[in-house]
Design a protein around this motif. Structure first.
Motif, PDB file in Angstrom:
ATOM      1  N   LYS A   1     -48.835  64.689 -17.507  1.00  0.00           N
ATOM      2  CA  LYS A   1     -47.654  64.455 -16.646  1.00  0.00           C
ATOM      3  C   LYS A   1     -46.586  63.715 -17.438  1.00  0.00           C
ATOM      4  O   LYS A   1     -46.198  62.590 -17.086  1.00  0.00           O
ATOM      5  N   PRO A   2     -46.086  64.342 -18.491  1.00  0.00           N
ATOM      6  CA  PRO A   2     -45.157  63.638 -19.382  1.00  0.00           C
ATOM      7  C   PRO A   2     -43.787  63.385 -18.752  1.00  0.00           C
ATOM      8  O   PRO A   2     -43.281  64.208 -17.987  1.00  0.00           O
ATOM      9  N   ASP A   3     -43.220  62.245 -19.100  1.00  0.00           N
ATOM     10  CA  ASP A   3     -41.849  61.918 -18.727  1.00  0.00           C
ATOM     11  C   ASP A   3     -40.947  62.484 -19.811  1.00  0.00           C
ATOM     12  O   ASP A   3     -40.975  62.031 -20.956  1.00  0.00           O
ATOM     13  N   ILE A   4     -40.142  63.486 -19.467  1.00  0.00           N
ATOM     14  CA  ILE A   4     -39.304  64.159 -20.473  1.00  0.00           C
ATOM     15  C   ILE A   4     -37.854  63.703 -20.399  1.00  0.00           C
ATOM     16  O   ILE A   4     -36.967  64.363 -20.949  1.00  0.00           O
TER      17      ILE A   4
ATOM     18  N   ALA B   1     -40.615  52.906 -23.812  1.00  0.00           N
ATOM     19  CA  ALA B   1     -39.516  53.468 -23.020  1.00  0.00           C
ATOM     20  C   ALA B   1     -39.030  52.476 -21.970  1.00  0.00           C
ATOM     21  O   ALA B   1     -37.824  52.369 -21.721  1.00  0.00           O
ATOM     22  N   GLU B   2     -39.971  51.740 -21.358  1.00  0.00           N
ATOM     23  CA  GLU B   2     -39.579  50.711 -20.387  1.00  0.00           C
ATOM     24  C   GLU B   2     -38.767  49.626 -21.083  1.00  0.00           C
ATOM     25  O   GLU B   2     -37.735  49.183 -20.574  1.00  0.00           O
ATOM     26  N   ARG B   3     -39.233  49.180 -22.240  1.00  0.00           N
ATOM     27  CA  ARG B   3     -38.544  48.110 -22.956  1.00  0.00           C
ATOM     28  C   ARG B   3     -37.156  48.545 -23.428  1.00  0.00           C
ATOM     29  O   ARG B   3     -36.235  47.732 -23.498  1.00  0.00           O
ATOM     30  N   LEU B   4     -37.026  49.826 -23.731  1.00  0.00           N
ATOM     31  CA  LEU B   4     -35.755  50.342 -24.240  1.00  0.00           C
ATOM     32  C   LEU B   4     -34.852  50.883 -23.122  1.00  0.00           C
ATOM     33  O   LEU B   4     -33.796  51.454 -23.401  1.00  0.00           O
ATOM     34  N   ASN B   5     -35.289  50.721 -21.866  1.00  0.00           N
ATOM     35  CA  ASN B   5     -34.517  51.191 -20.700  1.00  0.00           C
ATOM     36  C   ASN B   5     -34.208  52.681 -20.775  1.00  0.00           C
ATOM     37  O   ASN B   5     -33.096  53.129 -20.475  1.00  0.00           O
ATOM     38  N   LEU B   6     -35.208  53.450 -21.174  1.00  0.00           N
ATOM     39  CA  LEU B   6     -35.039  54.903 -21.285  1.00  0.00           C
ATOM     40  C   LEU B   6     -35.469  55.643 -20.018  1.00  0.00           C
ATOM     41  O   LEU B   6     -35.291  56.855 -19.931  1.00  0.00           O
ATOM     42  N   ARG B   7     -36.022  54.913 -19.040  1.00  0.00           N
ATOM     43  CA  ARG B   7     -36.521  55.558 -17.820  1.00  0.00           C
ATOM     44  C   ARG B   7     -35.567  55.255 -16.665  1.00  0.00           C
ATOM     45  O   ARG B   7     -35.850  54.436 -15.796  1.00  0.00           O
ATOM     46  N   ASN B   8     -34.451  55.931 -16.660  1.00  0.00           N
ATOM     47  CA  ASN B   8     -33.424  55.722 -15.647  1.00  0.00           C
ATOM     48  C   ASN B   8     -33.894  56.294 -14.302  1.00  0.00           C
ATOM     49  O   ASN B   8     -34.079  57.504 -14.173  1.00  0.00           O
ATOM     50  N   PRO B   9     -34.075  55.440 -13.271  1.00  0.00           N
ATOM     51  CA  PRO B   9     -34.597  55.940 -11.993  1.00  0.00           C
ATOM     52  C   PRO B   9     -33.640  56.870 -11.254  1.00  0.00           C
ATOM     53  O   PRO B   9     -34.046  57.556 -10.317  1.00  0.00           O
ATOM     54  N   LYS B  10     -32.375  56.900 -11.663  1.00  0.00           N
ATOM     55  CA  LYS B  10     -31.406  57.786 -11.019  1.00  0.00           C
ATOM     56  C   LYS B  10     -31.302  59.136 -11.726  1.00  0.00           C
ATOM     57  O   LYS B  10     -30.519  59.994 -11.324  1.00  0.00           O
TER      58      LYS B  10
END
Length: 584
Positions: A286-289, A410-419
């Motif tokens: 279930k990769p986050d792309i 990715a969390e530390r680098l703010n790469l997972r934008n919830p929007k």
């Protein structure tokens, strides 16, 4: 009539009108000669005013004694507010109260009923009925309602029929553990609560319903992990006379509709990825792309020197961390400590700095030269200014560890934008997986999933290589739905049970009703089930499903509000023909 209006709808257009409101006291401010009270209901907050010039002495004293969360009713006139609040929809007005009725008093709440509360999660779950009064929880439940209504409306317009299936069913050995319910009228026998309505929706296809859906509770008595509930809700769907492409198109349509109507987001592409590629490139199914950091496999470029750690490894793989070369040695050491935690289980981590001048500096310079490290950079897609993180060992363990590291970075680098929303189909899962404990194969999805066309014969020679005609819908690194094309003939289903270790007698005892139904003209069929709790959370920009469930269980599967599960008395046990073999 308790109220003529709610606490969120009054504005300047209502000035000089008499209104009746009811709700809870959010807070009050007492200046002695004047009292302001914020009255709250589901719709908003309206300020009330009591003063000694325009309010009776008795009512002013009543207002001064109002406590937080008292339930009150007021009548009064809408007047212009002297000190307006632009942050409130009702901020231009207030109610000059002419009549005050206390409908119910309240104890002092154990935490503040405000957006940012001082109550911890366990305390708020114990008093969940108070927590629901807070805007974040209330709005999440309203959001869930909106998503659910959109699902029902869309599927109904697409010709799906909502059908309820039983909650008291037969226990089966496959899948997770069942919750069981003893039958009083059939001593020594038990119902099970459904893990899903799987066999019933297949029987509905045999019955000619053609397109079915149900928003349904499901139950699994499995070991709990963070953010997993023993009871959860599915959007359960099934279709007849379809192939895999029909299913994917149908539920891409539903997902597009929800993203547009609920989030105002238009998604054009739903990329597709093979399960094997997902595991090779991301280490999970279930990769986050939304971001890169794909795995680079380094065996060919790392196992030609005298570095024993890599030479003895089944897999050497790395990821390129964007801008990671700015990390200090102390920060890198902390990252190494992070992957060595028991939850991750790595023995260590090798790193390579990709310098701006095109040179490389690694923690294994003793064994590898610039040319070697340049190949590592090429394999991982690293650029100048990046940091390459490398793990090695057993293939499955390395992939899981590197996947966890990728998500943490990715969390530390703010790469997972919830929007931002990135859907993905993951396809062609293994049909079976080997279990070392039982020494036999188990169905990766469930035993009713059909093999990919043309692979049935492979079951006889190499069952571990057979691919399932199955698919998962992934969104932002979370599985939000999954399904398959089903087996629809008795012979193939019997063969599947055989490979799963069922004797013919066991298969008939457990699933004879389904195989019997297949003899009466079962159509080709398949389906998909969305996890509603997870879907709503992702659409809401979060990943914690408990925030979108009215009365959730905690991580131990307990409802701390009603104190369940709990013991039952001896009379009930006797009536159910049960004996409790536990120390009292």
């Amino acid at each position: 009539m308790y109220r003529s209006h709610n606490c969120g709808e009054l504005d300047a257009s209502f000035i000089n009108k008499e209104v009746t409101l009811a709700g809870w006291v959010q807070k009050s401010r007492d200046k002695g000669f004047i009292v302001w009270v914020d009255l709250r209901d589901r719709y908003g907050i309206t300020q009330l005013v009591f003063d000694e010039e325009r309010t009776s002495k008795t009512m002013l004293e009543q207002a001064q004694n109002l406590g937080r969360e008292f339930v009150i009713q007021v009548k009064g006139t809408v007047i212009e507010r002297a000190s307006k609040n632009p942050n409130m929809t009702t901020g231009d007005i207030e109610i000059l109260v002419s009549e005050l009725n206390i409908l119910n008093e309240s104890l002092l709440p154990p935490f503040t009923i405000e957006d940012k509360t001082d109550g911890g999660e366990e305390l708020r779950m114990k008093y969940r009925y108070l927590d629901i009064r807070r805007n974040p929880v209330k709005n999440n439940l309203i959001f869930r309602h909106k998503v659910t209504q959109e699902v029902r409306n869309y599927l109904s317009k697409e010709g799906f029929i909502e059908v309820e299936t039983p909650y008291l069913i037969k226990s089966t050995p496959e899948g997770a553990r069942d919750f069981v319910v003893p039958s009083r009228m059939n001593a020594g026998q038990f119902y099970a609560l459904p893990q899903s309505p799987q066999t019933f929706k297949q029987l509905l296809m045999v019955g000619g319903m053609d397109k079915y859906f149900q928003i349904v509770k499901c139950f699994r008595d499995e070991d709990l992990r963070a953010d997993r509930q023993p009871e959860f809700t599915q959007i359960d769907c099934e279709m007849a006379f379809i192939d895999q492409e029909d299913i994917l198109n149908a539920f891409e349509g539903l997902t597009r509709h929800l993203l547009k109507e609920v989030n105002g987001v238009v998604i054009d592409k739903f990329p597709r990825m093979l399960y094997d590629d997902a595991m090779r490139l991301y280490g999970n199914d279930k990769p986050d792309i939304r971001f890169g950091m794909e795995f680079g496999e380094l065996n060919n470029n790392a196992q030609h020197k005298d570095f024993g750690v890599f030479n003895s490894a089944e897999l050497v793989a790395g990821i390129a961390v964007p801008g990671g070369n700015t990390y200090t040695r102390k920060e890198i050491d902390k990252l190494i400590d992070w992957v060595k935690r028991p939850q991750i289980g790595a023995l260590g981590m090798i790193y390579v700095r990709c310098n701006e001048d095109g040179t490389y500096k690694s923690s294994v310079d003793k064994f590898y030269d610039e040319a070697d490290l340049a190949k590592w950079a090429e394999a991982t897609g690293a650029k100048a200014g990046d940091l390459i993180c490398v793990l090695s060992g057993n293939t499955n363990k390395v992939r899981a560890q590197l996947s966890a590291l990728r998500m943490e970075l990715a969390e530390r680098l703010n790469l997972r934008n919830p929007k931002e929303f990135a859907p993905l189909w993951v396809m062609d899962f293994p049909l079976l997986e080997w279990d070392e404990d039982t020494k036999r194969y188990h169905a990766m999805h469930h035993p009713f999933t059909s093999p990919k066309p043309g692979q049935l014969e492979l079951l006889k020679t190499n069952p571990g290589e057979v691919k399932a005609n199955a698919y998962d819908l992934v969104m932002n690194g979370n599985e939000i739905g999954g399904g398959s094309i089903r087996i629809h003939d008795k012979e193939t289903q019997a063969l599947m049970f055989d490979y799963l270790g069922f004797t013919p007698e066991e298969a008939k005892a457990q699933f004879g009703f389904l195989m019997d139904a297949f003899q009466y003209g079962a159509p080709p069929h398949g389906g998909l089930a969305f996890g509603l709790d997870r879907l709503v959370a992702i659409l809401g920009g979060q990943e914690t499903i408990r925030d979108y469930i009215a009365f959730p269980k905690n991580n131990a599967g307990r409802d701390v509000m009603i104190d369940a599960p709990s013991r039952i008395d001896d009379a009930q046990l006797t009536e159910l023909s049960l004996k409790l073999n536990l120390k009292q």
